[in-house]
Design a protein around this motif. Structure first.
Motif, PDB file in Angstrom:
ATOM      1  N   ARG A  14       0.840  -1.193   0.000  1.00 40.67           N
ATOM      2  CA  ARG A  14       0.000   0.000   0.000  1.00 40.67           C
ATOM      3  C   ARG A  14       0.881   1.252   0.000  1.00 40.67           C
ATOM      4  O   ARG A  14       1.865   1.328   0.733  1.00 40.67           O
ATOM      5  N   GLY A  15       0.526   2.222  -0.845  1.00 44.73           N
ATOM      6  CA  GLY A  15       1.298   3.452  -0.932  1.00 44.73           C
ATOM      7  C   GLY A  15       1.404   3.940  -2.361  1.00 44.73           C
ATOM      8  O   GLY A  15       0.728   3.449  -3.265  1.00 44.73           O
ATOM      9  N   PHE A  16       2.270   4.899  -2.563  1.00 44.29           N
ATOM     10  CA  PHE A  16       2.458   5.567  -3.854  1.00 44.29           C
ATOM     11  C   PHE A  16       3.830   5.175  -4.392  1.00 44.29           C
ATOM     12  O   PHE A  16       4.844   5.397  -3.729  1.00 44.29           O
ATOM     13  N   HIS A  17       3.872   4.605  -5.595  1.00 45.04           N
ATOM     14  CA  HIS A  17       5.091   4.003  -6.130  1.00 45.04           C
ATOM     15  C   HIS A  17       5.391   4.527  -7.530  1.00 45.04           C
ATOM     16  O   HIS A  17       4.513   4.536  -8.396  1.00 45.04           O
ATOM     17  N   LEU A  18       6.637   4.928  -7.760  1.00 41.47           N
ATOM     18  CA  LEU A  18       7.063   5.346  -9.092  1.00 41.47           C
ATOM     19  C   LEU A  18       7.158   4.130 -10.010  1.00 41.47           C
ATOM     20  O   LEU A  18       7.819   3.146  -9.671  1.00 41.47           O
ATOM     21  N   ILE A  19       6.496   4.205 -11.160  1.00 42.66           N
ATOM     22  CA  ILE A  19       6.537   3.097 -12.113  1.00 42.66           C
ATOM     23  C   ILE A  19       6.964   3.554 -13.501  1.00 42.66           C
ATOM     24  O   ILE A  19       6.884   2.777 -14.442  1.00 42.66           O
ATOM     25  N   THR A  20       7.443   4.767 -13.629  1.00 43.13           N
ATOM     26  CA  THR A  20       7.831   5.292 -14.938  1.00 43.13           C
ATOM     27  C   THR A  20       8.829   4.369 -15.632  1.00 43.13           C
ATOM     28  O   THR A  20       8.643   4.015 -16.807  1.00 43.13           O
ATOM     29  N   ASN A  52       3.421  12.913 -10.531  1.00 46.83           N
ATOM     30  CA  ASN A  52       3.862  13.870  -9.524  1.00 46.83           C
ATOM     31  C   ASN A  52       5.364  13.739  -9.322  1.00 46.83           C
ATOM     32  O   ASN A  52       6.055  13.095 -10.117  1.00 46.83           O
ATOM     33  N   GLU A  53       5.861  14.292  -8.243  1.00 48.46           N
ATOM     34  CA  GLU A  53       7.280  14.366  -7.872  1.00 48.46           C
ATOM     35  C   GLU A  53       7.979  13.015  -8.015  1.00 48.46           C
ATOM     36  O   GLU A  53       7.521  12.016  -7.459  1.00 48.46           O
ATOM     37  N   ASN A  54       9.090  12.993  -8.745  1.00 46.27           N
ATOM     38  CA  ASN A  54       9.799  11.730  -8.959  1.00 46.27           C
ATOM     39  C   ASN A  54      11.138  11.646  -8.235  1.00 46.27           C
ATOM     40  O   ASN A  54      11.872  10.692  -8.422  1.00 46.27           O
ATOM     41  N   CYS A  55      11.462  12.613  -7.429  1.00 40.95           N
ATOM     42  CA  CYS A  55      12.791  12.642  -6.816  1.00 40.95           C
ATOM     43  C   CYS A  55      12.736  12.390  -5.307  1.00 40.95           C
ATOM     44  O   CYS A  55      13.370  11.470  -4.817  1.00 40.95           O
ATOM     45  N   ASP A  56      11.988  13.190  -4.594  1.00 40.72           N
ATOM     46  CA  ASP A  56      11.963  13.108  -3.135  1.00 40.72           C
ATOM     47  C   ASP A  56      10.902  12.104  -2.673  1.00 40.72           C
ATOM     48  O   ASP A  56       9.703  12.347  -2.813  1.00 40.72           O
ATOM     49  N   PRO A  57      11.298  10.971  -2.101  1.00 38.10           N
ATOM     50  CA  PRO A  57      10.333   9.951  -1.685  1.00 38.10           C
ATOM     51  C   PRO A  57       9.403  10.406  -0.556  1.00 38.10           C
ATOM     52  O   PRO A  57       8.367   9.791  -0.339  1.00 38.10           O
ATOM     53  N   TRP A 115      10.929  16.961 -12.783  1.00 34.18           N
ATOM     54  CA  TRP A 115      10.649  16.302 -11.505  1.00 34.18           C
ATOM     55  C   TRP A 115       9.364  15.500 -11.550  1.00 34.18           C
ATOM     56  O   TRP A 115       8.713  15.305 -10.530  1.00 34.18           O
ATOM     57  N   GLN A 116       8.966  15.021 -12.725  1.00 36.65           N
ATOM     58  CA  GLN A 116       7.708  14.281 -12.839  1.00 36.65           C
ATOM     59  C   GLN A 116       7.941  12.798 -13.097  1.00 36.65           C
ATOM     60  O   GLN A 116       8.841  12.424 -13.851  1.00 36.65           O
ATOM     61  N   GLY A 117       7.092  11.992 -12.494  1.00 38.49           N
ATOM     62  CA  GLY A 117       7.081  10.563 -12.736  1.00 38.49           C
ATOM     63  C   GLY A 117       5.671  10.031 -12.603  1.00 38.49           C
ATOM     64  O   GLY A 117       4.797  10.676 -12.032  1.00 38.49           O
ATOM     65  N   ILE A 118       5.460   8.850 -13.150  1.00 40.61           N
ATOM     66  CA  ILE A 118       4.148   8.198 -13.087  1.00 40.61           C
ATOM     67  C   ILE A 118       4.097   7.338 -11.833  1.00 40.61           C
ATOM     68  O   ILE A 118       4.988   6.526 -11.585  1.00 40.61           O
ATOM     69  N   TYR A 119       3.056   7.545 -11.049  1.00 43.54           N
ATOM     70  CA  TYR A 119       2.847   6.770  -9.822  1.00 43.54           C
ATOM     71  C   TYR A 119       1.767   5.718 -10.034  1.00 43.54           C
ATOM     72  O   TYR A 119       0.703   6.013 -10.596  1.00 43.54           O
ATOM     73  N   LEU A 120       2.013   4.546  -9.513  1.00 40.41           N
ATOM     74  CA  LEU A 120       0.944   3.604  -9.203  1.00 40.41           C
ATOM     75  C   LEU A 120       0.551   3.902  -7.770  1.00 40.41           C
ATOM     76  O   LEU A 120       1.408   3.894  -6.873  1.00 40.41           O
ATOM     77  N   CYS A 121      -0.695   4.168  -7.550  1.00 41.54           N
ATOM     78  CA  CYS A 121      -1.208   4.476  -6.219  1.00 41.54           C
ATOM     79  C   CYS A 121      -1.955   3.236  -5.729  1.00 41.54           C
ATOM     80  O   CYS A 121      -3.081   2.979  -6.158  1.00 41.54           O
TER      81      CYS A 121
END
Length: 139
Positions: A14-20, A52-57, A115-121
């Motif tokens: 569960r959470g927000f994950h970068l998948i780009t 959203n933001e792709n750098c700062d976790p 600073w953009q990336g695709i998230y799987l939420c």
């Protein structure tokens, strides 16, 4: 050019994950697109997609904490609760963020901001892997 592919992601917590990078890895065809779009669609009602933001976790952690305040588990007015305490909040979170993102393609690459990336939420406590439909439309 039209191209479409369905992929299954490994389960995420569960959470927000970068998948780009996972998406790009699946799309060799993107290299042939001079100008176009990539649509990413998730085939689920308890997970969502956003950019959203792709750098700062810490941004992803803040998203999770804030959404849990907005859509708490065990709200006394929920009727749809037979799949678990996280189910109805997951549907609300998914509807708020949405089931798709559209990203421009320019000269064979996704044209995201610096600073953009695709998230799987992922809004459920347990998931067995989410299915995405990736569609390229371009020239």
């Amino acid at each position: 050019m039209l191209f479409q592919k369905e992929i299954k992601l490994a389960p995420f917590q569960r959470g927000f994950h970068l998948i780009t990078d996972k998406i790009i890895k699946e799309l060799d065809e993107i290299k042939n697109v001079r100008i176009g779009f990539l649509q990413v669609f998730i085939k689920h009602t308890s997970a969502s997609l956003t950019i959203n933001e792709n750098c700062d976790p810490t941004v992803r952690g803040d998203f999770e904490r804030h959404f849990n305040i907005l859509f708490p588990e065990r709200a006394p007015y929920y009727q749809h609760d037979y799949e678990g305490d996280d189910d109805m909040p997951a549907h609300l979170k998914s509807s708020t963020l949405g089931c798709q993102v559209m990203v421009p393609i320019t000269n064979g690459k996704l044209n995201l901001g610096t600073w953009q990336g695709i998230y799987l939420c992922e809004h459920r406590n347990h998931d067995t892997g989410r299915r995405l439909v990736l569609t390229i439309m371009g020239d």
